[in-house]
Design a protein around this motif. Sequence first.
Motif, PDB file in Angstrom:
ATOM      1  N   LEU A 199      -7.575  -4.332   4.824  1.00 42.17           N
ATOM      2  CA  LEU A 199      -6.292  -3.634   4.856  1.00 42.17           C
ATOM      3  C   LEU A 199      -6.079  -3.020   6.240  1.00 42.17           C
ATOM      4  CD1 LEU A 199      -6.623  -1.794   1.430  1.00 42.17           C
ATOM      5  CD2 LEU A 199      -6.117  -4.183   1.904  1.00 42.17           C
ATOM      6  N   ASN A 200      -4.824  -2.698   6.530  1.00 42.67           N
ATOM      7  CA  ASN A 200      -4.493  -2.135   7.841  1.00 42.67           C
ATOM      8  C   ASN A 200      -3.609  -0.912   7.673  1.00 42.67           C
ATOM      9  OD1 ASN A 200      -5.586  -4.407   9.545  1.00 42.67           O
ATOM     10  ND2 ASN A 200      -4.087  -5.545   8.349  1.00 42.67           N
ATOM     11  N   ARG A 201      -3.859   0.102   8.467  1.00 46.26           N
ATOM     12  CA  ARG A 201      -2.990   1.272   8.477  1.00 46.26           C
ATOM     13  C   ARG A 201      -1.888   1.060   9.500  1.00 46.26           C
ATOM     14  NH1 ARG A 201      -5.634   6.270  11.739  1.00 46.26           N
ATOM     15  NH2 ARG A 201      -3.417   6.802  11.671  1.00 46.26           N
ATOM     16  N   LEU A 202      -0.748   1.674   9.227  1.00 44.82           N
ATOM     17  CA  LEU A 202       0.355   1.595  10.179  1.00 44.82           C
ATOM     18  C   LEU A 202       0.065   2.465  11.399  1.00 44.82           C
ATOM     19  CD1 LEU A 202       3.470   1.800   7.834  1.00 44.82           C
ATOM     20  CD2 LEU A 202       2.675  -0.193   9.092  1.00 44.82           C
ATOM     21  N   PRO A 203       0.526   2.062  12.565  1.00 54.25           N
ATOM     22  CA  PRO A 203       0.327   2.907  13.756  1.00 54.25           C
ATOM     23  C   PRO A 203       1.158   4.179  13.657  1.00 54.25           C
ATOM     24  CG  PRO A 203       1.703   1.005  14.267  1.00 54.25           C
ATOM     25  CD  PRO A 203       1.177   0.786  12.890  1.00 54.25           C
ATOM     26  N   ASP A 204       0.697   5.224  14.304  1.00 59.86           N
ATOM     27  CA  ASP A 204       1.353   6.530  14.209  1.00 59.86           C
ATOM     28  C   ASP A 204       2.797   6.499  14.693  1.00 59.86           C
ATOM     29  OD1 ASP A 204      -0.937   7.613  13.184  1.00 59.86           O
ATOM     30  OD2 ASP A 204      -1.680   8.364  15.107  1.00 59.86           O
ATOM     31  N   ARG A 205       3.129   5.589  15.621  1.00 59.89           N
ATOM     32  CA  ARG A 205       4.472   5.587  16.200  1.00 59.89           C
ATOM     33  C   ARG A 205       5.544   5.180  15.197  1.00 59.89           C
ATOM     34  NH1 ARG A 205       5.973   0.324  17.666  1.00 59.89           N
ATOM     35  NH2 ARG A 205       4.254  -1.180  17.687  1.00 59.89           N
ATOM     36  N   ASN A 266      -5.415  17.149  -8.530  1.00 57.79           N
ATOM     37  CA  ASN A 266      -6.648  17.481  -7.819  1.00 57.79           C
ATOM     38  C   ASN A 266      -7.436  16.272  -7.337  1.00 57.79           C
ATOM     39  OD1 ASN A 266      -6.466  20.402  -8.265  1.00 57.79           O
ATOM     40  ND2 ASN A 266      -6.824  19.898 -10.420  1.00 57.79           N
ATOM     41  N   GLU A 267      -7.040  15.066  -7.781  1.00 59.22           N
ATOM     42  CA  GLU A 267      -7.808  13.883  -7.415  1.00 59.22           C
ATOM     43  C   GLU A 267      -6.876  12.714  -7.116  1.00 59.22           C
ATOM     44  OE1 GLU A 267     -11.968  13.591  -9.467  1.00 59.22           O
ATOM     45  OE2 GLU A 267     -10.534  14.213 -11.010  1.00 59.22           O
ATOM     46  N   ILE A 268      -7.420  11.766  -6.325  1.00 56.65           N
ATOM     47  CA  ILE A 268      -6.715  10.527  -6.014  1.00 56.65           C
ATOM     48  C   ILE A 268      -7.692   9.372  -6.197  1.00 56.65           C
ATOM     49  CG2 ILE A 268      -5.354   9.270  -4.299  1.00 56.65           C
ATOM     50  CD1 ILE A 268      -5.162  11.935  -2.726  1.00 56.65           C
ATOM     51  N   TRP A 269      -7.340   8.431  -7.072  1.00 53.51           N
ATOM     52  CA  TRP A 269      -8.145   7.229  -7.255  1.00 53.51           C
ATOM     53  C   TRP A 269      -7.340   6.028  -6.785  1.00 53.51           C
ATOM     54  CZ3 TRP A 269      -7.957  10.693 -11.575  1.00 53.51           C
ATOM     55  CH2 TRP A 269      -9.142  11.407 -11.783  1.00 53.51           C
ATOM     56  N   LEU A 270      -7.897   5.280  -5.837  1.00 50.54           N
ATOM     57  CA  LEU A 270      -7.274   4.068  -5.318  1.00 50.54           C
ATOM     58  C   LEU A 270      -8.114   2.870  -5.756  1.00 50.54           C
ATOM     59  CD1 LEU A 270      -5.336   2.436  -3.540  1.00 50.54           C
ATOM     60  CD2 LEU A 270      -6.750   3.060  -1.552  1.00 50.54           C
ATOM     61  N   PHE A 271      -7.490   1.981  -6.535  1.00 44.71           N
ATOM     62  CA  PHE A 271      -8.176   0.806  -7.075  1.00 44.71           C
ATOM     63  C   PHE A 271      -7.845  -0.403  -6.198  1.00 44.71           C
ATOM     64  CE2 PHE A 271      -7.357   3.835 -10.408  1.00 44.71           C
ATOM     65  CZ  PHE A 271      -8.576   3.912 -11.083  1.00 44.71           C
ATOM     66  N   VAL A 272      -8.832  -0.863  -5.444  1.00 48.95           N
ATOM     67  CA  VAL A 272      -8.661  -1.988  -4.526  1.00 48.95           C
ATOM     68  C   VAL A 272      -9.929  -2.835  -4.552  1.00 48.95           C
ATOM     69  CG1 VAL A 272      -7.056  -0.830  -2.945  1.00 48.95           C
ATOM     70  CG2 VAL A 272      -9.523  -0.596  -2.591  1.00 48.95           C
ATOM     71  N   HIS A 273      -9.884  -3.968  -3.871  1.00 50.48           N
ATOM     72  CA  HIS A 273     -11.106  -4.745  -3.653  1.00 50.48           C
ATOM     73  C   HIS A 273     -11.880  -4.028  -2.540  1.00 50.48           C
ATOM     74  CE1 HIS A 273      -9.896  -8.025  -6.293  1.00 50.48           C
ATOM     75  NE2 HIS A 273      -8.694  -7.914  -5.780  1.00 50.48           N
ATOM     76  N   THR A 274     -12.807  -3.206  -2.947  1.00 48.15           N
ATOM     77  CA  THR A 274     -13.425  -2.240  -2.028  1.00 48.15           C
ATOM     78  C   THR A 274     -14.162  -2.883  -0.867  1.00 48.15           C
ATOM     79  OG1 THR A 274     -15.323  -2.130  -3.529  1.00 48.15           O
ATOM     80  CG2 THR A 274     -13.623  -0.454  -3.796  1.00 48.15           C
ATOM     81  N   HIS A 275     -14.639  -4.126  -1.031  1.00 49.37           N
ATOM     82  CA  HIS A 275     -15.367  -4.767   0.073  1.00 49.37           C
ATOM     83  C   HIS A 275     -14.454  -5.081   1.250  1.00 49.37           C
ATOM     84  CE1 HIS A 275     -13.637  -8.203  -2.138  1.00 49.37           C
ATOM     85  NE2 HIS A 275     -13.690  -8.846  -0.992  1.00 49.37           N
ATOM     86  N   ARG A 276     -13.149  -4.985   1.046  1.00 49.65           N
ATOM     87  CA  ARG A 276     -12.201  -5.275   2.115  1.00 49.65           C
ATOM     88  C   ARG A 276     -11.807  -4.022   2.892  1.00 49.65           C
ATOM     89  NH1 ARG A 276      -7.377  -7.704  -0.902  1.00 49.65           N
ATOM     90  NH2 ARG A 276      -6.784  -8.615   1.085  1.00 49.65           N
ATOM     91  N   VAL A 277     -12.298  -2.879   2.494  1.00 53.99           N
ATOM     92  CA  VAL A 277     -11.943  -1.619   3.153  1.00 53.99           C
ATOM     93  C   VAL A 277     -12.937  -1.354   4.280  1.00 53.99           C
ATOM     94  CG1 VAL A 277     -11.505   0.834   2.843  1.00 53.99           C
ATOM     95  CG2 VAL A 277     -11.014  -0.768   0.972  1.00 53.99           C
ATOM     96  N   SER A 278     -12.453  -1.318   5.506  1.00 52.23           N
ATOM     97  CA  SER A 278     -13.327  -1.100   6.656  1.00 52.23           C
ATOM     98  C   SER A 278     -13.811   0.342   6.704  1.00 52.23           C
ATOM     99  CB  SER A 278     -12.573  -1.433   7.947  1.00 52.23           C
ATOM    100  OG  SER A 278     -11.517  -0.498   8.145  1.00 52.23           O
TER     101      SER A 278
END
Length: 671
Positions: A199-205, A266-278
């Motif tokens: 996955l990729n995060r968006l740039p701050d700009r 109080n919590e955040i759960w993100l369900f993804v294919h975790t091996h793809r998270v850098s």
Amino acid sequence: MKMPSRVWLLALNMAALTGTIFGAYERTERNCSATPPYLPSTAVNTSVQLQELRERMLTMNVSAYIIPGTDAHLSEYIAPRDARMAFMTGFTGSAGTAVVTQTKAVLWTDSRYWLQAERQMDCNWELEMDASSSSVAEWLISEVPPGRIIGFDPFLFSIDMQEDYAVILDLSEHRFMPIPVNLVDQVWRDRPPVPPDSLNRLPDRVIQRSWQIKVEEIRVMMRDNPYKPTALLLSALDETAWLFNLRGNDIPYNPFFYSYTLLTMNEIWLFVHTHRVSEDLKVYLNASCTGPLCVQLKSYDSVREHLETYVDQPGVKVWIGTECTNYALFEIITSQEKVMTSSYSPVLMTKAVKDVTEQKILKDAHVRDAVAVIQLLMWLEKVVSDGTETELSAAEYVNKCRSKQNDNRGPSFETISASGPNAALAHYSPTAETNRRLTVNEMYLVDSGGQYLDGTTDITRTVHWGTPTAMQKEAFTRVLMGNIEISRTIFPSGTSGVSMEMLGRRALWEVGLNYGHGTGHGIGNYFGVHEWPVGFQTNNIPFTTGMFTSIEPGYYKENDFGIRIEDVVMTTPAHTQFGHNFLTFDTVSLVPYDRKLIDTSLLSSEQVQWLNRYYKKIRDLVGPELDKQGLHEEKNWMLRNTEPFGSGSSAVCSSSLTLVTLVIALLHNMV
């Protein structure tokens, strides 16, 4: 209802259009009544997968199995690994439902795809010319004895779809049952894997609000809700992507990734294919802690199990948006005290209104996109007379032009590039079998868009390089009038799009013309090209400041030509003499319309003034961008095609009537 005669007529028409006259070339449609049956080279042999699926069904005592053409997130576009309907049937259209019994295999789809289905399916399959769930359910009642199991994958059914089937099938005493394991997946040996890309995060700009700010905004909405939900479940892929300012590559044309989110106070759960998270992304998401602003990463396939555990706790209530949540998750929380529903989640409602940064960068993306479309139109104007260019080459050219623009990430949908009678099919895209050469004697329609790091675009232009007929010119002008009338209207904030949709049709209705598709849809910032819940349909939300939508009236004359004019607009405050809190639309698509197709005698003076202001805007915004890119020939083309028109001559009185009609329509729909 079966209508084989209509399919035959469609087949004959398309054969005439493409030059595939029977006896001269290969027939492009199957003929299952022939002896032996005739199948074109485009048909897919489905005997093996059908036999194996039926064996699986027997072992589970399933008499009929329903296969929708969607994924677990009810997405418009799906990944190749979710194309189960295509794997089973050979049919690759984007809309349809397949059903398999021990003796029959049937596909339901709408009129856009009848001809395509006849080309792609073998004779194992029957075609039903209907797309409604009630038609499928009624067929099942007629084919499956009462008491037998009709199975489906609950992850592929929306809440409403499951209810539609259940109401009909339960009354007939059929056992309509969710099957926990997808039976098609069990026989699909070469099913594509999940893409390996991370996955990729968006740039701050391109971000004004961090994901932490967005999470807190949504929590405030949960806290303020009178029904006091303790958690919010996000199922649509764009919901999670927006919340965390993330993008991915799992879905064609849309920068999404497989995901669910469960958000509490109080919590955040993100369900993804975790091996793809850098590792960098884990740091970005604060994934190493368990506080209110720490994202706990969970396996994508564990969402149902985790939701069950959460719902088993006392005093919890989960908020879901019913339009985007699949039945597999909904059935876990059907207890009335455990679930709170709304059509759309607070994330979709919030995402619909762009913040200041999102507004600016989405407009910027449309300026660069206009350069690519202008390059296409100028190029076609020069080369079409040679007779060498085709619908496919035009589609390739505009996407090539877009690829050279800053921050381009590819097309936002499959380009619609259609000439002559092909353009009369509103959703046509060229293939090797249907591709036509472009000529100066026919109209040409191009509907295309791009994904940019700062925005998504979608624009349609219709042109004619020769001499249009009087009917073509009038139809085009009336489509343009519909576009202008919506674009320039002033309305109270909170007005529903459906209340003004008729303005896009009124000029056409006056002469007995119409179009059979929607008038507009929302659009996002590097998101889906069709972004809910904004638009002009009955299930769209009211307009407020900062929303973006397309406006796209059209007209299609069967077997002759098609016209569509599509622009993206932004809702912006309107300054009125007396009232406050009124809005209008600001057009952000910036490509001129074909001058030779505009009959200015049909336009009111207000419409001509709007058109001239729009053309000045193109000059002011696109001109400097063309200079910046050194595209001097393209700039000259743009200047020639944005010369101001003279004053409207004949329709000043009708303009006043249009205003009165608008006021009456708005008042009527607001009451």
